[in-house]
Every structure is written in structure tokens, then in C-alpha cells.
Design a protein around this motif. Structure first.
Motif, PDB file in Angstrom:
ATOM      1  N   ARG A   1       2.479   7.493   3.987  1.00 19.83           N
ATOM      2  CA  ARG A   1       1.081   7.332   3.602  1.00 19.83           C
ATOM      3  C   ARG A   1       0.361   8.676   3.632  1.00 19.83           C
ATOM      4  O   ARG A   1       0.641   9.530   4.476  1.00 19.83           O
ATOM      5  N   ALA A   2      -0.576   8.852   2.703  1.00 18.29           N
ATOM      6  CA  ALA A   2      -1.493   9.986   2.730  1.00 18.29           C
ATOM      7  C   ALA A   2      -2.906   9.459   2.540  1.00 18.29           C
ATOM      8  O   ALA A   2      -3.125   8.469   1.826  1.00 18.29           O
ATOM      9  N   LEU A   3      -3.873  10.126   3.188  1.00 17.75           N
ATOM     10  CA  LEU A   3      -5.272   9.724   3.111  1.00 17.75           C
ATOM     11  C   LEU A   3      -6.114  10.882   2.577  1.00 17.75           C
ATOM     12  O   LEU A   3      -5.810  12.055   2.820  1.00 17.75           O
ATOM     13  N   TRP A   4      -7.191  10.526   1.878  1.00 14.21           N
ATOM     14  CA  TRP A   4      -8.125  11.521   1.359  1.00 14.21           C
ATOM     15  C   TRP A   4      -9.538  11.054   1.668  1.00 14.21           C
ATOM     16  O   TRP A   4      -9.901   9.907   1.403  1.00 14.21           O
ATOM     17  N   TYR A   5     -10.343  11.962   2.240  1.00 13.83           N
ATOM     18  CA  TYR A   5     -11.736  11.650   2.560  1.00 13.83           C
ATOM     19  C   TYR A   5     -12.653  12.388   1.587  1.00 13.83           C
ATOM     20  O   TYR A   5     -12.373  13.531   1.198  1.00 13.83           O
ATOM     21  N   PHE A   6     -13.741  11.748   1.248  1.00 16.93           N
ATOM     22  CA  PHE A   6     -14.679  12.316   0.275  1.00 16.93           C
ATOM     23  C   PHE A   6     -15.700  13.246   0.932  1.00 16.93           C
ATOM     24  O   PHE A   6     -16.485  13.879   0.224  1.00 16.93           O
TER      25      PHE A   6
END
Length: 820
Positions: free
Chosen positions: A720-725
Motif C-alpha cells: 500500500r501507498a498513501l498520498w496526502y493533499f
């Protein structure tokens, strides 16, 4: 052949030098000494000095490095039947005069060499007195600087004039506790007729990984004139079912035997295969010597291409993507480092998915235990010659020492399956180009002769199948800046020193051999040695354990927009640890996303030599910092990251395994409370050792509420990879958006965490409960409804609920400003 270790009965005496009145007791009589050991550890064991690592004891004990000392032992000797006896010292630190029964045997000025002296009639039946007198290394270094001429160097003392570990004089992560002593084995070797003086297996000859040329150096007992030159002996080499033999006459100094072990299995780096090792045996009559070797070939590709010049290692013909860390000495007092302690650090490296350690040029040539562990675990070794951050005279006295030291250690380490590159030194070529050395040098030599002539010639002679690099960083062309990211190896230090870590994304490096970011050690580690009242990041004792120039200022400026300003010492500790992990992870995710342009990274640094605020992933007491957990994630064999590209966000997947990676990829935009705003499925197939890029659709990449949404790229194979705005201070993170429960188990304790809303970068600081406690995971992010179990190893009898207390459980959310 026999070896009689001389490790008992030693006493230490202060010979000369000013001693503060507080420590006058150290000059009144001799004290028992441990060999191998150094003066500091003997004084500490005798109760005559405090622990040099605690508070500001470092400066209080500086006089030790300015003093002269003597080690002496009386040992009994009787005839052992051997004709010749040599005193062999594998490590004297550093400026020493050695005598037996009042007669001088020799003098030394190099910590990094083995010395041998013929004893002859000086060795007598009954009692013998061996004495080793050490002069102050600081005084010697300054004396030689006056003779050789002042040259640029880092820090206070002119370590570039003496062949002693540079970091022993102090570094930006290490204390200035300048040592002296018999730091490696010493003893008497007895032999008759012939001695195998050196055994040097050269593996991978003609690119054939199963071929080995065994080079043997022989020393013969002198015979009388009538017997000299008579007869011949057979010399035999055997390994992995292969055998070779040759005839040697009395007095022959060298022999070479070539073997091809057709049935041997190849040695591979971890993640690429197994690490079979074989016993190589060489015999001349009854005299034997041996080594354990692995069969493999190594190639380094630095040939120019359309993007610049690569730095790409291949083992047995297969490219190896490097996931590494720089290695410094494991303790400032080198003799305290045991195989068990080294094994713990190798566990740290392997568990973090690393495959290479770089033995940095300001330290030491490591022990046999170190290289044994590397061979056994499949950890590649990049070995620097020991020059770092300084200009070095090429006058004869230093040139001859460098030559002897290099020949000694290259011959010792040739045949190590794990050792895949020799490197000329650390940042010295860069220093000459960029650090304004030339006006100060005024044409004086600065070390280029070592990097471009002496070292490559020695490697070519003694280890011709091992690649050589003149330095790190280095561009592999006279017309390329040595730290040009497009060519060879690069060090990235504007991040940390000057600019925010988001600048990593402006680099397109072929290979990064140094980069990093600071953070404090575990709470228990830090406050076992720092006792400011009240605790303060800028307390005087804290600053003793922050060696970097303006280190705390850089830590705080490094938080930037990423993390809110801390409100307490507890928050400062957690925020700067978290930021260290975030910064390094940010960099490596970017570097890996450039594969195959980028062929690896070596983070600064894996370990510490004492308890200190530093760049290490594992602190001086063996605690894995949040950075270590970040490295384990970002060095995973199957790696996924979300990165900005010219046309928007993209998912990059790097498959660093030998199997095809087939998976269903779900791209979702999710609210912090769990609501899914967009969901786009994709099927991906990544070939072995390859990478692919998948664009993120606009429906997912465009946030409706940047403070309360994130992107999750989730694979059916569980990566999994996550991206925050937005950065943390702008995110609506709850400080306690989870439920926690704890139980005792037969193996220790378990803490179960369940998220009610997004919980970002969850860590359990279990060492605050017990300094020996360890936890198996950290920097865990939970989406709403997800659970994770943390396994804790700690002494029995602890109330398990203390592991769920505020201040023990930390997350990014509890650093955010209080929202009204």
C-alpha cells in the motif's frame, strides 16, 4: 605452527601528561588492564573515571588523549619445540614503542596494520617482560602537522597526519575520546621450517564465478649452507571438491594454484539467492592455512550513457539494486564490540531489507566477525580506504604507511564473498574541487596520488576481480564534477544543512551513496546520558550529545511546514524523530521511483557509536528509531509509492524480486472517517527486477476536502501507498482516534490498536516503560476500521496497560495544533 595469545597479566601506567587534580589517583600506581582494550576502558573498569558518554564527562576526560601510557605484562615461557618465534600485534593504537625484556623490538605509527617482530634470543626460558609504551596521539598528530604542513581537515585535531581512525578525534555524531591501547590480539607465533605468511584467494577470475586463483606467500626457516636449496615440497589447495597441487623449492616466496570448483553453488546477495560458503584449505607438508570463501563474480558499470554515467553493480552477471546504509564503528571504544553486538546490527540491516553496508572512510577496517557476518547474511560490503573529509600529504612517511596499510587489508579481505567494491576515500576529491582547499594548499599534495595511483594499483595487484572507485562521491571522469548527480555516486547534503527535504525531488541521481537527516535516539537512551534540569533541547548537557553544527536549529527548521512546532520536550523528541523518518523516506521513495535510472541508495547511517542525536536508524543502545521502520518499508522488495509527475500523480511500483508481480491495484480517495469518494481499479503486472508507472485518474487525484482526504493505492498482494493533499498541521487528524488494549503473553506483551478515524504514523515508545523493551513495528498508519497488533518484548511483571498510556502511544495527530 602455534600461537600463544598474550592477553593476561597486563597492567596500565600513566607515563606523562598533565592530569587534573580530580583524577590524580590515576597516576599513583599501575592498574589491571584488559587486552585487547584501550586506556579509557581500563580506567573505567578500575573506577578511576566516570562513564565518558554521560553528561559532559567527554570534556572532563580529554586529558587522557593528551597523555602517554604504558602497558606491561610478565609471562612465563618454556620451549615449545618451534625454531622461530615472532611477536605478532594485530592492532596497536597507535604511536607505540614495543620492547621485550628491556630491548626495543620496534615502533608503530599506524592503528590499521598488523606488526610482526622476530624475537630470537630475546625470548627466554622463564619469565619475560613485554612492554608497550603509547605516546599521545594528539601530540604526535600536531607534531607531524608541523613537519608535513597544515592541510584542510574537519573538526579540531589534525587527524589527517596520523594513521588512526579519524572519527576517534571527534565527528559530527561522535565524541572526542582519543584512545590508546592494544586494541586487537597480540601474541607469540612459533613456527619451524616454513610459514604460510599470506593466503589470498582471488575469486571470479576471467568473469568465471567458480574459478579461484589461490595466491600463497611463504616464509622459510633459514638453513645452513650445506642444506640450503635442497629438496622440494608439494603445496596443495582444496575447496568444494576441487584440488590443485604444485611443487615449491625451499626459499620460494610465492606460489599460485588455480582451481575451478565446478560443483560449487554460487553465492548471492540477500534477496537474490543463498549464501553457500566453502572451506578453502592450503597445505605445505604439515603446515596448513585456510579461509572460508563464496563463489561469485562482481562487475561495476560506470560507462557513459545518454543520461550521464551509471553506477550499477552486478553479481554473477545479474544487476543488483542497492538498498544500503553507511556503517560507522559500533562503539567509540572498538574492543568492546563483540560478534554478538555486530550480529544485532546485521539483524537490523537484514530486517530492514538492506543488502549493502558501506564501511565509511573515517572509521576502521572492521573485524573478521564483521565480514564473516556479511558473508553469512548476504550483505554486500562497500569498503572505503580510511581517508575522510581532509587533504592528505603524499610525503614519503605517509605514502609508505598508506601503502603498507592498504596492502595489509586488501590482502586480508580478498576472497570475502561480500566485499564488492573498494573505494578510495570519503569526500576528499569533492573537498578539493568545492571546499576552497586549493588556495590553502598552495600546490601541496592533497591525496590525489592515493586515489588515482596507489590504491588502484594495489587493488589491481591483490584483488583484481573487485571493482575500485577513487572516491565517494565520484563522477568517473576528470571533466565531471565529483558530486554531479548524473554521474556515478552523489552525496546529497543540501537537504539537512540548507534546504527542506522536498528538494530531494529536484534530484535525478544515478546512485546516492550518502544522504540523511538527524533525529534523537530513543527516549531512554537519550536521558540515560543527558541530565539537564529541566530537560531542554538546548540544555548544556543535551548539546554535548548534539555534535552537528547548529544541529538543533536544523532539526527545528527541518520541521518546516511538515510538522507543527513542538510544545514540550516530549513533543520535541517525538516530532524530530518522526521528521527524520519522513525526510529519509521521502528521499528514498523518490530515488526508487526513478528506477532504472537510479540504481540504489546508501542512507547515512545505520548505527551509532554512543548515545547521541544523530542520523542513525538504530541508536547507541540498540533501539530501532522510527527511521528504521521507515527504511524497512521503503526498502521492501515489492515497493509502491505515489509520486508527482509532469501530467499529475502516478503510482510507481518497483518489483525487486525474481518473480512476476501480478496484482489488482485499487486507487481510492478516502475521507479520514472512512467514506470512499472515488475508486478506480487497475490490473498491474511488473516483471522481475523492473518498475512500472500507473497514472492516477483525475477522479482520484482531485480532492474535494484536502484537509480530510487521502489517496490509497492498495494492491491485492497487500502492499500500500498513501498520498496526502496537505501537510500535517493542515490535516484534520484526531490525536486519539483509536481504541487500544493490551495483554501479557508467554513471549511478552501485545497491544491491539483499532482506528476509529485515520491514525497516521503510529508508534509505541515502549522504552519509556522499560529501557530493555522492544516493539516489532512502528510508523503504522491505520485507515478507519483497521486494526494492528504490536508485539512487545519486555521483562515479565509489567502491568500491560501501561503500554497504552498517553505519551507511550504517539501518532502524527497528537502533534497537531489544538483545533477549536
Amino acid at each position: 605452527m602455534t600461537f600463544h595469545a598474550l592477553h593476561s597479566g597486563w597492567h596500565l601506567t600513566h607515563v606523562a601528561g598533565d592530569v587534573p587534580e580530580t583524577f590524580a589517583e590515576t597516576t599513583r600506581s599501575s592498574i589491571p588492564a584488559t587486552v585487547p582494550g584501550v586506556v579509557h576502558t581500563d580506567l573505567l573498569a578500575a573506577g578511576l573515571i566516570p562513564d565518558p558518554y554521560i553528561d559532559d564527562n567527554e570534556s572532563a576526560l580529554a586529558w587522557i588523549g593528551h597523555s602517554d601510557w604504558a602497558y606491561e605484562t610478565t609471562f612465563a615461557w618454556s620451549d615449545d619445540g618451534e625454531a622461530i618465534h615472532d611477536l605478532v600485534a594485530h592492532g596497536l593504537d597507535t604511536v607505540a614503542r614495543v620492547s621485550l625484556n628491556g630491548r626495543e623490538l620496534g615502533r608503530t605509527v599506524n592503528q590499521h596494520r598488523t606488526y610482526r617482530w622476530r624475537l630470537g634470543a630475546l625470548l627466554r626460558e622463564g619469565d619475560n617482560v613485554l612492554r608497550v609504551e603509547f605516546s599521545s596521539p594528539i601530540a604526535y598528530a600536531r607534531e607531524r602537522e608541523a613537519v608535513l604542513g597544515e592541510r584542510p581537515h574537519s573538526y579540531v585535531h589534525p587527524f589527517n597526519t596520523i594513521r588512526k581512525s579519524a572519527c576517534n578525534f571527534g565527528w559530527d555524531w561522535g565524541p572526542a575520546v582519543v584512545t590508546a591501547g592494544i586494541w586487537r590480539d597480540i601474541g607469540i607465533e612459533g613456527w619451524s621450517d616454513v610459514r604460510i605468511a599470506a593466503l589470498r584467494p582471488v575469486i571470479g577470475v576471467d568473469d568465471d564465478p567458480r574459478r579461484v586463483d589461490v595466491h600463497v606467500e611463504l616464509e622459510w626457516q633459514a638453513l645452513d649452507a650445506d642444506a640450503a636449496g635442497t629438496g622440494a615440497r608439494e603445496i596443495v589447495a582444496e575447496v568444494a571438491g576441487a584440488r590443485a597441487a604444485a611443487s615449491v623449492a625451499h626459499g620460494d616466496a610465492r606460489a599460485t594454484l588455480s582451481l575451478r570448483a565446478a560443483d560449487a553453488e554460487l553465492w548471492w546477495p540477500c534477496g537474490y539467492g543463498d549464501q553457500p560458503l566453502y572451506d578453502l584449505r592450503v597445505a605445505v607438508g604439515e603446515v596448513e592455512a585456510g579461509r572460508r570463501i563464496g563463489f561469485r563474480s562482481v562487475r561495476l558499470d560506470v560507462e557513459a550513457d545518454e543520461d550521464g554515467s551509471p553506477f550499477a553493480l552486478a553479481v554473477n552477471g545479474r544487476p543488483v539494486y542497492i538498498k544500503g546504509a553507511n556503517w560507522i564503528p559500533e562503539d567509540t571504544f572498538f574492543p568492546r564490540v563483540t560478534r554478538e553486538r555486530l550480529a544485532e546490527r546485521f539483524d537490523d540491516a537484514v530486517d530492514a531489507n538492506m543488502n549493502l553496508l558501506r564501511v565509511w572512510g573515517g572509521g576502521i577496517y572492521e573485524s573478521e566477525d564483521f565480514y564473516d557476518l556479511a558473508d553469512e547474511r548476504g550483505i554486500l560490503v562497500w569498503q572505503d580506504f580510511l581517508l575522510a573529509c581532509a587533504a592528505y600529504s603524499e610525503d614519503a612517511e605517509l605514502w609508505d604507511e598508506f601503502a603498507a596499510e592498504a596492502r595489509d587489508n586488501v590482502a586480508r579481505l580478498t576472497g570475502r564473498a561480500s566485499l564488492v567494491i573498494w573505494n578510495g576515500g570519503n569526500e576528499n576529491i569533492w573537498g578539493w574541487v568545492d571546499w576552497k582547499w586549493r588556495p590553502r594548499l598552495r600546490g601541496a599534495t592533497w591525496g590525489d596520488g592515493y586515489y588515482q595511483r596507489l590504491f588502484p594499483e594495489i587493488v589491481a595487484e591483490l584483488a583484481p576481480t573487485t571493482p575500485y572507485s577513487p572516491g565517494s562521491p565520484y563522477g568517473f571522469s576528470s571533466y565531471v564534477h565529483p558530486n554531479d548527480p548524473a554521474h556515478g555516486t552523489t552525496h546529497i547534503w543540501d537537504v539537512w544543512n540548507q534546504v527542506d527535504y522536498d528538494v530531494y525531488r529536484t534530484y535525478r541521481p544515478r546512485f546516492v551513496s550518502e544522504f540523511g537527516f538527524q533525529g534523537p535516539p530513543a527516549w531512554s537512551t537519550l536521558f540515560s546520558v543527558v541530565h539537564d534540569e529541566p530537560a531542554d533541547p538546548y540544555g548544556p548537557l543535551m548539546l554535548v550529545h548534539q555534535k552537528a553544527q547548529d544541529g538543533n536549529g536544523k532539526l527545528e527548521r527541518g520541521l518546516g511546514a511538515h510538522i507543527a512546532a513542538p510544545r514540550s520536550i516530549e513533543d520535541w523528541h517525538w516530532a524530530t524523530q518522526l521528521n527524520q523518518a519522513r525526510a529519509v523516506r521521502f528521499g528514498i521513495e523518490h530515488f526508487r521511483s526513478l528506477h532504472p535510472l537510479n540504481q540504489g541508495a546508501i542512507v547515512w547511517q545505520l548505527n551509532d557509536c554512543w548515545p547521541v542525536i544523530s542520523w542513525a536508524a538504530v541508536d547507541g543502545h540498540g533501539h530501532r528509531k522510527p527511521l528504521w521502520h521507515a527504511l524497512r518499508a521503503v526498502y521492501a522488495d515489492r515497493f509502491v509509492t505515489i509520486q508527482p509527475r509532469e501530467r499529475g500523480l502516478a503510482v510507481v511500483l518497483h518489483n525487486d524480486t525474481d518473480a512476476v508481480w501480478d496484482a489488482a491495484l485499487s486507487l481510492r480517495r478516502i475521507g479520514f472517517e472512512g467514506a470512499v469518494s472515488a475508486d478506480e481499479p487497475v490490473t498491474v503486472s511488473i516483471a522481475p527486477r523492473q518498475a512500472v508507472t500507473v497514472p492516477v485518474p483525475d477522479t482520484v487525484a482531485t480532492a474535494s476536502d484536502p484537509a480530510r482526504e487521502l489517496i490509497a493505492a492498495e494492491l491485492s498482494t497487500e502492499e500500500r501507498a498513501l498520498w496526502y493533499f496537505a501537510e500535517d498541521p493542515m490535516l484534520a487528524l484526531e490525536p486519539d482516534g483509536f481504541e487500544a488494549s493490551a495483554v501479557a503473553t508467554d513471549a511478552g506483551y501485545e497491544v491491539r490498536m483499532t482506528a476509529r478515524s485515520l491514525v497516521k504514523d503510529l508508534v509505541l515508545q515502549v522504552d519509556r516503560i522499560d529501557a530493555t523493551a522492544r516493539v516489532d513495528r512502528g510508523l503504522v498508519t491505520l485507515l478507519p476500521g483497521e486494526s494492528e497488533t504490536f508485539t512487545i518484548t519486555a521483562p515479565a511483571g509489567i502491568d500491560p496497560h501501561v503500554f497504552t498510556a498517553p505519551g507511550i502511544i504517539r501518532s502524527a495527530g497528537d502533534l497537531n495544533p489544538v483545533r477549536v
